[in-house]
Write an enzyme that holds these catalytic residues in place. Sequence first.
Site, PDB file in Angstrom:
ATOM      1  CE1 TYR A 196      -3.263   2.939   0.491  1.00  0.00           C
ATOM      2  CE2 TYR A 196      -1.803   3.553   2.291  1.00  0.00           C
ATOM      3  CZ  TYR A 196      -2.824   3.875   1.420  1.00  0.00           C
ATOM      4  OH  TYR A 196      -3.389   5.113   1.457  1.00  0.00           O
ATOM      5  N   GLY A 197       0.492   2.226  -0.812  1.00  0.00           N
ATOM      6  CA  GLY A 197       1.264   3.458  -1.024  1.00  0.00           C
ATOM      7  C   GLY A 197       1.903   4.062   0.220  1.00  0.00           C
ATOM      8  CG  HIS A 225       0.326  15.776   7.498  1.00  0.00           C
ATOM      9  ND1 HIS A 225      -0.682  15.145   8.185  1.00  0.00           N
ATOM     10  CD2 HIS A 225       0.193  15.367   6.210  1.00  0.00           C
ATOM     11  CE1 HIS A 225      -1.387  14.395   7.361  1.00  0.00           C
ATOM     12  NE2 HIS A 225      -0.876  14.508   6.155  1.00  0.00           N
ATOM     13  CB  ALA A 248     -11.274  12.639   6.829  1.00  0.00           C
ATOM     14  CB  CYS A 249      -9.755  18.035   7.788  1.00  0.00           C
ATOM     15  SG  CYS A 249     -10.208  17.277   9.358  1.00  0.00           S
ATOM     16  CB  THR A 252      -6.298  17.081  -1.719  1.00  0.00           C
ATOM     17  OG1 THR A 252      -5.346  16.219  -1.077  1.00  0.00           O
ATOM     18  CG2 THR A 252      -5.997  17.108  -3.200  1.00  0.00           C
ATOM     19  CG  ASN A 253     -11.330  18.826  -1.437  1.00  0.00           C
ATOM     20  OD1 ASN A 253     -10.827  18.165  -2.341  1.00  0.00           O
ATOM     21  ND2 ASN A 253     -12.374  18.400  -0.744  1.00  0.00           N
ATOM     22  CG  ASN A 373      -7.251   4.920   2.081  1.00  0.00           C
ATOM     23  OD1 ASN A 373      -7.214   6.142   1.892  1.00  0.00           O
ATOM     24  ND2 ASN A 373      -6.171   4.229   2.414  1.00  0.00           N
ATOM     25  NE  ARG A 406     -14.365  15.795   9.399  1.00  0.00           N
ATOM     26  CZ  ARG A 406     -15.155  15.935   8.338  1.00  0.00           C
ATOM     27  NH1 ARG A 406     -16.427  16.183   8.483  1.00  0.00           N
ATOM     28  NH2 ARG A 406     -14.662  15.796   7.125  1.00  0.00           N
ATOM     29  N   GLY A 501     -14.602  26.130  -2.191  1.00  0.00           N
ATOM     30  CA  GLY A 501     -14.033  27.384  -2.712  1.00  0.00           C
ATOM     31  C   GLY A 501     -14.320  28.578  -1.808  1.00  0.00           C
TER      32      GLY A 501
END
Length: 590
Positions: A196-197, A225, A248-249, A252-253, A373, A406, A501
Site C-alpha cells: 500500500y502506497g 504535514h 478527512a478534513c 487536497t481540496n 481509501n 473538524r 471554494g
Amino acid sequence: MTKNIKLLSWVDEMAALTKPESILWIDGSEEQLEMLRKEAMETGELIKLNEEKLPGCYLHRSALNDVARVEQRTFICTSTKDGAGPTNNWMAPADAYAKLGALFDGSMKGRTMYVIPYSMGPVGSEFSKIGIELTDSIYVVVSMAIMTRMGKAVLDQLGDGDFVKGLHSKAQLSEEDRYICHFPEDNAIWSINSGYGGNVLLGKKCFALRIASYLANKEGWMAEHMLILGIENPKGEVKYIAAAFPSACGKTNLAMLIPPELYAKEGYKVWCVGDDIAWLRQGPDGRLWAINPENGFFGVAPGTNAHSNFNALASTKKNAIFTNVALDTSDNTVWWEGMTDEKPAHAIDWKGNEWTPDKFVKADKSTYAAHPNSRFTAPAENCPCISSEFNSGAGVPISAIIFGGRRAKTAPLVYQSRNWQHGVFVGSTMASETTAAAAGAVGVVRRDPMAMLPFIGYNANDYFAHWLDMGKKLGDKAPKIFNVNWFRTDDEGHFIWPGFGDNMRVLMWILGRCDGTMDADETAIGFVPKAEDINLEGLDITVDTVKELLNVDKELWTEETKGIDEFYAKMGRVPAELQGELATLKANLK
Ligand code: OXD
Ligand code: MN
C-alpha cells in the site's frame, strides 16, 4: 551508474539479505519505465486504461488486506524509548533489525530488486534530500516515478554523498508480519509485507515526514504535514499560506481551491504548491520559506468530483495510477463513489469482482465499487493551478500558518493566535471529532498535534520545543498562526459554512491580518474577525450566521481545557511555555 561506495556496498549488503534473482538500477528514462509497465501488465499488477480518455493511465489493485497505512505496525526505532516519545510505537534498533532481518532474508527470491534513486524536493535545491529505495515491486517503481524526482540525475547530484536508505519488500504481503520501521539515527527505513502506497512509497510519510522531522529537529528546519497554496491578487502579487489538517478534513481540496466568483472577477487566482507535505526553513531574508518535497499527489479518490475538486480530478486525466478504484467496463475507464451521480451500468469493483449498481447499499461500505481509501497517484504538473514556483529550489515565503480540525461546536470558523508561542499551543492541542458517519460515539475528540500525530519521527515533546525554537529564530519575521474550522454544525447537524471554494473568504481575512489591513476582536482564545469583515457577497449567509460561526462559548472552552489537561498529562513533558499558554487560556475563560 554511480561510484558512491556507501551506496554500492549497501545495495550489495541488502541483496545478500533479500537474495533477488537480479538487480535493476532505475535511470528514470521513459523507455525503462515503459518496459516495467509492460511487464506489470503481463502479470496483472497494472491494468492499462482507455488510452484516448485516460492516456498513460493504469489501474492497480492491492491485496484485500492491504489498503491503508498501518499505524499500529509502524515503529520509530531510536536507541532509547524516550527518543520515540509518547506518540509512537517503539522498538530497539537491534531488535527491529533482527526481527525484520529474518523476514527480509530471501524475501526477494525469484524477483528483481529495483534500485530507485530519488530526490525529495527539486534536484539540487538546498532544501532537497536524496533517498534510495530498494524494492521488489514494479508498482512502487512506477508510483515513485510520479511522486518524486528520480533516476540518473539524482545519482549525479548525490555524488559520494549520504542518502536515506529505504528497503522495501512485498515479501508474502502477510498481515501478521507487516512492519514499517524507521531508524532515524541510521537514516534508514525498512518496510515489509505491504504494497500500500503510504507504507511503501518510502519517500512520502516515512522519509518526508518521519525521518525528515527528526533531521529537521537536529538541523534547525521543519518537516510538516501541510499543504502550501498561493493567493495572487489582481496586481499579480502572490502571498503563500501553509496549512495542516488531519486526514478527512479537505487538505487536497483547500490546496487546489477555485476562487468564488466575487474574487475571480476581480482577478484573484489560487496556485497550488503542495497538498500534503511542506519542508520549511528560514531563508536568507529571515522569513520562513517552504517547498513541497513531492512531485505528485497521492489523493483519496472517493468524493473527488468536478465540484469538490475540479483541479484534482483534472490532474488524474493523464499519466496517473489509480489504486483500488472501480473499472468501468463500458469504456475501460475508472469510477468511484462520489465521482458522478450516475453509477456505471457494469464495473469490476476494487476486489476484482463483477459489480452492478443494484449491489450498492449506501450504509454498507463493503458494497461500494471503489474502496473508501482508494487513491490516485497523479503528476503535480497535470494540475491546472500548479504554482509557477512548484519547481523553485528556493521555495516560497510563508505569510501564514493555518491549523484546523473538524469541530462541531467548539472552534470558531477562524481565529488568530496572539503570537507564535500561543500559535504553537493552538497547534499542539489540535483535534478532530469523530462524525456520525463513522461507527462509535459521535463527537469524540482525537488530539492530533499539528496533524502530525502519526508522523512525528521523534519525541513529540521535543517536537513542540523545536516549534518554539523556530519561533525564536524567526522573531518578528515569523508567519502569523491561525486556526480554522469549516465544520461547525447547527442543531440538526448540518454544516453551517459552505466550505470548498468559499473557504477563500476566510483566507482573505487571514491575509488581511498578515498585512495589517484587517481588524479583529480579542477573545479568550485569540483574535476573531469582525463578522462584517468576512465577505459574504454571492452567499446565502447572513452576518448574524457568521457571528454565530465566530462565537467563542466559554463553557465549551472550559470543557476543552480539561481535554487539553488530560492530553498534556499523557504527553509527559510538554514545554513550560505551552503549559503557561494553557494557564493563560484558563485564566482568560474565568
Ligand atoms: C495521509 C495521506 O494518510 O496523505 O495523510 O495519505
Ligand atoms: Mn497526508
